[in-house]
Design a protein around this motif. Structure first.
Motif, mmCIF file in Angstrom:
data_model
loop_
_atom_site.group_PDB
_atom_site.id
_atom_site.type_symbol
_atom_site.label_atom_id
_atom_site.label_comp_id
_atom_site.label_asym_id
_atom_site.label_seq_id
_atom_site.Cartn_x
_atom_site.Cartn_y
_atom_site.Cartn_z
ATOM 1 N N MET A 105 115.705 20.255 134.969
ATOM 2 C CA MET A 105 116.705 21.433 134.608
ATOM 3 C C MET A 105 116.006 22.630 135.025
ATOM 4 O O MET A 105 114.809 23.155 134.737
ATOM 5 N N ASP A 106 116.815 23.488 136.018
ATOM 6 C CA ASP A 106 116.377 24.713 136.786
ATOM 7 C C ASP A 106 116.218 25.741 135.616
ATOM 8 O O ASP A 106 117.488 26.100 135.161
ATOM 9 N N LEU A 107 115.300 26.552 135.297
ATOM 10 C CA LEU A 107 115.156 27.625 134.511
ATOM 11 C C LEU A 107 115.827 28.720 134.760
ATOM 12 O O LEU A 107 116.186 29.276 133.849
ATOM 13 N N ASP A 108 116.002 28.942 136.012
ATOM 14 C CA ASP A 108 116.862 30.209 136.496
ATOM 15 C C ASP A 108 118.353 30.071 136.003
ATOM 16 O O ASP A 108 118.903 31.186 135.693
ATOM 17 N N THR A 109 118.663 28.855 135.883
ATOM 18 C CA THR A 109 120.024 28.542 135.735
ATOM 19 C C THR A 109 120.148 28.601 134.071
ATOM 20 O O THR A 109 120.927 29.202 133.740
ATOM 21 N N VAL A 110 119.177 28.420 133.419
ATOM 22 C CA VAL A 110 119.434 28.305 131.978
ATOM 23 C C VAL A 110 118.962 30.125 131.547
ATOM 24 O O VAL A 110 119.830 30.524 130.798
ATOM 25 N N ARG A 111 118.343 30.526 132.175
ATOM 26 C CA ARG A 111 118.100 32.081 131.842
ATOM 27 C C ARG A 111 119.536 32.902 132.275
ATOM 28 O O ARG A 111 119.772 33.747 131.701
ATOM 29 N N THR A 112 120.040 32.568 133.367
ATOM 30 C CA THR A 112 121.316 32.962 133.645
ATOM 31 C C THR A 112 122.332 32.761 132.695
ATOM 32 O O THR A 112 123.099 33.756 132.363
ATOM 33 N N PHE A 113 122.343 31.543 132.259
ATOM 34 C CA PHE A 113 123.460 30.924 131.162
ATOM 35 C C PHE A 113 123.117 32.040 129.846
ATOM 36 O O PHE A 113 124.165 32.455 129.408
ATOM 37 N N VAL A 114 121.885 32.201 129.520
ATOM 38 C CA VAL A 114 121.676 33.102 128.064
ATOM 39 C C VAL A 114 121.948 34.264 128.454
ATOM 40 O O VAL A 114 122.604 35.082 127.525
ATOM 41 N N ALA A 115 121.609 35.082 129.667
ATOM 42 C CA ALA A 115 122.309 36.307 130.024
ATOM 43 C C ALA A 115 123.596 36.621 129.975
ATOM 44 O O ALA A 115 124.097 37.560 129.265
ATOM 45 N N ALA A 116 124.356 35.761 130.449
ATOM 46 C CA ALA A 116 125.749 35.575 130.511
ATOM 47 C C ALA A 116 126.477 35.429 129.054
ATOM 48 O O ALA A 116 127.194 36.146 128.646
ATOM 49 N N ALA A 117 125.757 34.689 128.294
ATOM 50 C CA ALA A 117 126.214 34.461 126.871
ATOM 51 C C ALA A 117 126.067 35.519 126.063
ATOM 52 O O ALA A 117 127.028 36.150 125.254
ATOM 53 N N ASP A 118 124.766 36.148 126.506
ATOM 54 C CA ASP A 118 124.469 37.547 125.473
ATOM 55 C C ASP A 118 125.323 38.760 126.052
ATOM 56 O O ASP A 118 125.822 39.698 125.150
ATOM 57 N N ALA A 119 125.724 38.905 127.336
ATOM 58 C CA ALA A 119 126.528 39.917 127.902
ATOM 59 C C ALA A 119 128.038 39.768 127.669
ATOM 60 O O ALA A 119 128.662 40.713 127.492
ATOM 61 N N GLY A 120 128.320 38.611 127.815
ATOM 62 C CA GLY A 120 129.831 38.231 127.510
ATOM 63 C C GLY A 120 130.890 38.497 128.965
ATOM 64 O O GLY A 120 131.787 38.203 129.124
ATOM 65 N N GLN A 121 129.917 38.899 129.995
ATOM 66 C CA GLN A 121 130.688 38.990 131.128
ATOM 67 C C GLN A 121 129.517 38.609 132.297
ATOM 68 O O GLN A 121 128.492 39.046 132.239
ATOM 69 N N PHE A 122 129.794 38.195 133.325
ATOM 70 C CA PHE A 122 129.094 37.806 134.472
ATOM 71 C C PHE A 122 128.609 38.939 135.090
ATOM 72 O O PHE A 122 127.393 38.825 135.781
ATOM 73 N N GLN A 123 129.400 39.876 135.194
ATOM 74 C CA GLN A 123 128.873 41.267 136.103
ATOM 75 C C GLN A 123 127.838 41.735 135.131
ATOM 76 O O GLN A 123 127.034 42.075 136.002
ATOM 77 N N GLU A 124 127.726 41.981 133.994
ATOM 78 C CA GLU A 124 126.778 42.635 133.180
ATOM 79 C C GLU A 124 125.376 41.792 133.330
ATOM 80 O O GLU A 124 124.422 42.232 133.348
ATOM 81 N N ALA A 125 125.737 40.278 133.139
ATOM 82 C CA ALA A 125 124.684 39.525 133.413
ATOM 83 C C ALA A 125 123.900 39.444 134.707
ATOM 84 O O ALA A 125 122.837 39.640 134.977
ATOM 85 N N ALA A 126 124.715 39.770 135.946
ATOM 86 C CA ALA A 126 124.422 40.084 136.960
ATOM 87 C C ALA A 126 123.191 41.263 137.322
ATOM 88 O O ALA A 126 122.189 41.380 138.071
ATOM 89 N N VAL A 127 123.938 42.153 136.651
ATOM 90 C CA VAL A 127 123.078 43.682 136.574
ATOM 91 C C VAL A 127 121.758 43.392 136.080
ATOM 92 O O VAL A 127 120.867 43.895 136.397
ATOM 93 N N GLU A 128 121.841 42.713 134.743
ATOM 94 C CA GLU A 128 120.500 42.534 134.068
ATOM 95 C C GLU A 128 119.517 41.738 134.809
ATOM 96 O O GLU A 128 118.405 42.040 134.728
ATOM 97 N N LEU A 129 120.195 40.785 135.503
ATOM 98 C CA LEU A 129 119.150 39.893 136.348
ATOM 99 C C LEU A 129 118.855 40.328 137.743
ATOM 100 O O LEU A 129 118.130 39.385 138.423
#
Length: 310
Positions: A1-25
């Motif tokens: 399992m690719d950790l970047d995808t897992v990290r992105t999933f957690v960031a999106a879950a915390d932000a509630g928006q893909f756009q905010e997750a993109a800014v954080e990452l």
């Protein structure tokens, strides 16, 4: 399992928006969408439901989230375990009661903030192999034994010339002496069952015997220091050599004597060895400590093998 995808999933879950997750990452929103889609294909489930307010976790997404967080924590711990400066300094001292162990105890008292792993490796080859592989950072050894040069990339520095003492029981002929010369030891049986052919300390004592005509016996099984002390205490015909800084405790009734050896005083050469390209910051701290805080040097009337005189 690719950790970047897992990290992105957690960031999106915390932000509630893909756009905010993109800014954080610091990636694009499209990259976030692609990573989430890749993770969903890997797991075979939907993790998010798109809504007007953003992205909400599905039931499967909610179930996966705590495990995803734990995956990231485990990955961080794995990296930290080998990251220079964040893992313990690993040092081989050969045995727990000898001078090298005492030097490391002194270092720990002087630098309690440095986390240490202290190991005890028996032979020189094993210690050098562990240094080369990165399993340990440094080892205390006698360096310069003929035919056994250090490999390229391994550095060494002399840290202590330790005087030897004679250890006898109360009935030994030399027990009452305040000091003994090497010449006076000729004809006396010195018993050292811990000597093993091929080790650097055996090479040291072989040279001592050859130069001064001593009798050193390594016969019999080695049952450890306690059994050695018992035998020396009970056998008037036997004595043994012991490093001045070796720390042993024996029963009062043993009446053992530690007697300085002179004219000349045999000293055992302890060196620290390490890999030249080892970047651990605490290794430099240890080397500085050993260079400035070692006990006083023995006098000029000392002896060590020719291979250890440099």
């Amino acid at each position: 399992m690719d950790l970047d995808t897992v990290r992105t999933f957690v960031a999106a879950a915390d932000a509630g928006q893909f756009q905010e997750a993109a800014v954080e990452l610091a990636v694009t929103q499209q990259a976030v969408s692609k990573r989430i889609a890749m993770l969903e294909r890997t797991l075979g489930v939907r993790l998010f439901t798109r809504t007007a307010r953003g992205a909400e976790l599905t039931i499967d997404g909610q179930a996966f989230l705590p495990h995803a967080r734990e995956l990231l924590r485990v990955a961080e711990r794995a990296v930290a375990s080998v990251r220079t400066g964040r893992r313990p300094l690993r040092v081989d001292v050969i045995a727990s009661r000898v001078a090298a162990s005492g030097l490391m105890r002194g270092f720990h008292r002087a630098h309690p903030d440095v986390e240490l792993d202290v190991l005890m490796l028996f032979d020189m080859e094993g210690a050098v192999a562990a240094i080369r592989s990165g399993a340990i950072d440094a080892s205390f050894r006698a360096v310069g034994v003929p035919g056994r040069p250090l490999p390229e990339g391994i550095a060494s520095a002399r840290v202590l010339d330790e005087p030897l003492q004679l250890l006898t029981g109360p009935a030994h002929a030399l027990a009452g002496a305040r000091s003994v010369t090497l010449a006076q030891l000729v004809g006396h049986r010195i018993w050292m069952p811990g000597l093993v052919p091929g080790t650097e300390w055996t090479a040291y004592y072989d040279d001592l015997v050859a130069e001064f005509g001593l009798t050193i016996e390594a016969t019999g099984p080695n049952f450890g220091s306690d059994a050695l002390l018992d035998t020396i205490a009970d056998t008037p015909a036997l004595a043994t050599f012991m490093g001045e800084q070796t720390r042993l405790v024996w029963p009062v009734g043993h009446g053992l004597r530690r007697i300085p050896v002179t004219d000349p005083t045999p000293v055992y050469p302890h060196s620290l060895i390490w890999r030249r390209d080892n970047p651990h910051p605490a290794l430099a701290t240890l080397r500085d400590y050993l260079g400035s805080a070692q006990p006083g040097e023995p006098g000029s009337d000392t002896w060590k093998p020719a291979w250890a005189r440099r």
